[in-house]
Design a protein around this motif. Structure first.
Motif, PDB file in Angstrom:
ATOM      1  N   THR A 276      14.960  32.127  68.176  1.00 28.06           N
ATOM      2  CA  THR A 276      14.565  32.774  66.908  1.00 28.06           C
ATOM      3  C   THR A 276      13.057  32.697  66.642  1.00 28.06           C
ATOM      4  O   THR A 276      12.470  33.662  66.164  1.00 28.06           O
ATOM      5  N   TYR A 441      15.339  47.980  74.809  1.00 26.69           N
ATOM      6  CA  TYR A 441      14.840  47.125  73.730  1.00 26.69           C
ATOM      7  C   TYR A 441      15.491  47.473  72.390  1.00 26.69           C
ATOM      8  O   TYR A 441      15.693  46.609  71.545  1.00 26.69           O
ATOM      9  N   ASN A 443      18.440  48.253  71.919  1.00 22.08           N
ATOM     10  CA  ASN A 443      19.777  47.665  71.868  1.00 22.08           C
ATOM     11  C   ASN A 443      19.613  46.146  71.797  1.00 22.08           C
ATOM     12  O   ASN A 443      19.475  45.459  72.806  1.00 22.08           O
ATOM     13  N   GLU A 444      19.613  45.649  70.566  1.00 21.82           N
ATOM     14  CA  GLU A 444      19.228  44.257  70.338  1.00 21.82           C
ATOM     15  C   GLU A 444      20.056  43.244  71.129  1.00 21.82           C
ATOM     16  O   GLU A 444      19.534  42.285  71.672  1.00 21.82           O
ATOM     17  N   LYS A 445      21.357  43.534  71.190  1.00 21.17           N
ATOM     18  CA  LYS A 445      22.254  42.587  71.839  1.00 21.17           C
ATOM     19  C   LYS A 445      21.972  42.511  73.347  1.00 21.17           C
ATOM     20  O   LYS A 445      21.816  41.436  73.915  1.00 21.17           O
ATOM     21  N   GLU A 446      21.881  43.674  73.942  1.00 21.18           N
ATOM     22  CA  GLU A 446      21.610  43.731  75.383  1.00 21.18           C
ATOM     23  C   GLU A 446      20.248  43.107  75.698  1.00 21.18           C
ATOM     24  O   GLU A 446      20.070  42.401  76.684  1.00 21.18           O
ATOM     25  N   TRP A 447      19.286  43.420  74.837  1.00 17.91           N
ATOM     26  CA  TRP A 447      17.936  42.930  75.082  1.00 17.91           C
ATOM     27  C   TRP A 447      17.889  41.395  75.001  1.00 17.91           C
ATOM     28  O   TRP A 447      17.291  40.733  75.854  1.00 17.91           O
ATOM     29  N   SER A 448      18.528  40.840  73.980  1.00 21.47           N
ATOM     30  CA  SER A 448      18.513  39.378  73.835  1.00 21.47           C
ATOM     31  C   SER A 448      19.154  38.730  75.047  1.00 21.47           C
ATOM     32  O   SER A 448      18.698  37.679  75.528  1.00 21.47           O
ATOM     33  N   ALA A 449      20.220  39.356  75.549  1.00 20.89           N
ATOM     34  CA  ALA A 449      20.894  38.781  76.723  1.00 20.89           C
ATOM     35  C   ALA A 449      19.945  38.777  77.920  1.00 20.89           C
ATOM     36  O   ALA A 449      19.870  37.798  78.674  1.00 20.89           O
TER      37      ALA A 449
END
Ligand code: GLC
Length: 479
Positions: A276, A441, A443-449
């Protein structure tokens, strides 16, 4: 039963934290430390005592004495200072005539300076009574130590069993001199000229490749690449002829030194367990660089020497097209005038999108590694490259060309992917993957992964130090 530690002597022209101009220094500093940690090695490093080595280090050096070093008709003073850092013993070679100068390289007499240094390395072994199992020489500046060992010192009892490993960090810099200097300057008998002669000149790197027991490069892919003309800077024939002695080991990075959880340069600390605070780093960076503070706008960063082979011509070709999208571009580095000009101008033309810092500054580099979302490294050739690993460790997704160590450390987005890659040295291929990254980027979920995947990739020295151990074993056991 306690097994005696094996003895390794690194001969190099720079080592972090004492003195550094590039990746070589980081590798010498961190690989030596990693080997000592195994408790199976007594690792010592020999370096010139440059003027630019800071007083805080000099204050803690212990003076061990002096002797004189002879090469050709010269006889020069050589003082030895000692400094133990995290279990690694450093010896510093003192000679004010050669090393009391600003900077490290680029003097008309560099050949003579490193001939002195190479000879001094061998004489220091006798002076401190440390005859290594393997003398590990890095790059052309250390090639002369290897040549002196193999043409002269190997005839002495104490030196006859010392094996030599030569590591190429960059084949571009070979140490080329007039052949006439072989005896008169370097003091190497003409009988050996066929080893060091190449294309009408004296080529120190070529000599080291011919005479070493083994040679290595800083990534497996680069070891393959330098067999070809496109990458070899003229030495492919020599590399191929000696390929039975060649191996490639990917560098690691010092994961204590580059740790977003403890790095004091960061606006806020974070780790792979909880990313975070990376958002705090991003906002801090945008503010500091006078860019709009917006968490949704991806930051693409480059930290690099501004040299052609780092791929800046590709960037120049397509950056304005890329900038039509919602993104910010941050650049840190110095180098060729043409690129310095170009990126300064670009920042003036796109003040809301581009920030160019034409300087080098370690504090700012860490703020960029942590605050950026993507790290671009489209090198034409890259023996290993450390920045893509540092960026990844800071959860910044690397976009690289598949060459040398970039290919070996960054895998394309997908099942095992930890970044983005493109194969051909082509501006539009680069733009294509950059666009892929910019799309993902959103796609927040994919990017964080993906960012997490980058941050948790193991770039430590553990695996690579083990491979060096295997290589050393192969060398001193002679199989
Ligand atoms: C040289 C290479 C670089 C490598 C570094 C450390 O600077 O150009 O790719 O990472 O050495 O081995």
């Amino acid at each position: 039963m306690r097994v005696a530690k094996k003895k390794i002597l690194f001969v190099a022209s720079e080592a972090a934290p004492f003195i550094a101009t590039g990746g070589l220094a980081e590798v010498v500093g961190s690989l030596s430390k990693a080997l000592v940690k195994t408790k199976r090695y007594d690792v010592r490093v020999i370096l010139p005592l440059y003027q630019d080595i800071k007083q805080v280090y000099r204050d803690k050096m212990e003076y061990m004495g002096n002797f004189s070093v002879s090469f050709s008709w010269r006889k020069q003073y050589c003082g030895i200072f000692r400094y133990v850092l995290e279990g690694v013993t450093y010896y510093f070679v003192d000679n004010e005539y050669y090393f009391k100068r600003h900077g490290l390289y680029g003097y008309y007499d560099d050949g003579e300076r490193f001939a002195f240094f190479g000879k001094a390395a061998l004489d220091t072994m006798g002076f401190v009574n440390f005859y290594p199992d393997v003398m590990h020489c890095h790059d052309w500046q250390a090639a002369l130590a290897l040549l002196y060992l193999k043409t002269e010192y190997c005839h002495y009892v104490n030196y006859q069993d010392i094996k030599a490993l030569f590591t190429i960090h960059n084949i571009e810099y070979q140490g080329k001199y007039d052949l006439g200097l072989l005896e008169s300057l370097f003091g190497i008998s003409r009988n050996y000229s066929n080893y060091v002669e190449y294309q009408g000149a004296l080529n120190l790197m070529k000599g080291a490749i011919e005479l070493c027991d083994y040679f290595s490069t800083v990534s497996p892919s680069y070891a393959q690449e330098i067999k070809y003309d496109y990458y070899s800077h003229g030495l492919d024939l020599i590399v191929r002829r000696n390929e039975h002695k060649l191996c490639g080991i990917l560098n690691g990075i010092d994961t204590d030194y580059y740790d977003p959880a403890t790095d004091s340069a960061l606006f806020a600390n974070y780790s792979a367990e909880d990313l975070t605070n990376k958002a705090v780093c991003k906002a801090g960076l945008q503010k500091m660089l006078n860019l709009p503070v917006n968490s949704k706008t991806p930051i693409v960063a480059m930290i690099s020497r501004l040299a052609q082979h780092k791929g800046f011509d590709l960037v120049k070709t397509v950056i304005e097209e890329a900038l039509q999208q919602d993104m910010q571009f941050v650049l840190l580095g110095t180098g060729e005038w043409e690129y310095e000009q170009y990126f300064s101008e670009l920042a003036k033309r796109y003040p809301d999108k581009v920030a160019s810092a034409i300087t080098f500054n370690s504090d700012l580099s860490r703020k960029i590694y942590s605050g950026a979302d993507m790290f671009l490294m489209p090198s034409k050739s890259e023996p290993c490259g450390l920045s893509q690993m540092i960026a990844s460790r800071y959860a910044t997704v690397a976009i690289v060309r598949e060459t040398g160590g970039l290919k070996d450390s960054i895998k394309a987005y997908g099942a095992e992917g930890n970044g983005f890659t493109f194969a051909n040295y082509n501006a539009h291929d680069m733009l294509y993957v950059l666009n892929q990254a910019l799309n993902l980027y959103r796609n927040e979920k994919e990017w964080s992964a993906l960012a997490l995947k980058a941050a948790t990739t193991d770039f430590s020295w553990n695996k690579s130090a083990q491979q060096y151990e295997e290589l050393y074993r192969r060398i001193y056991d002679n199989h």
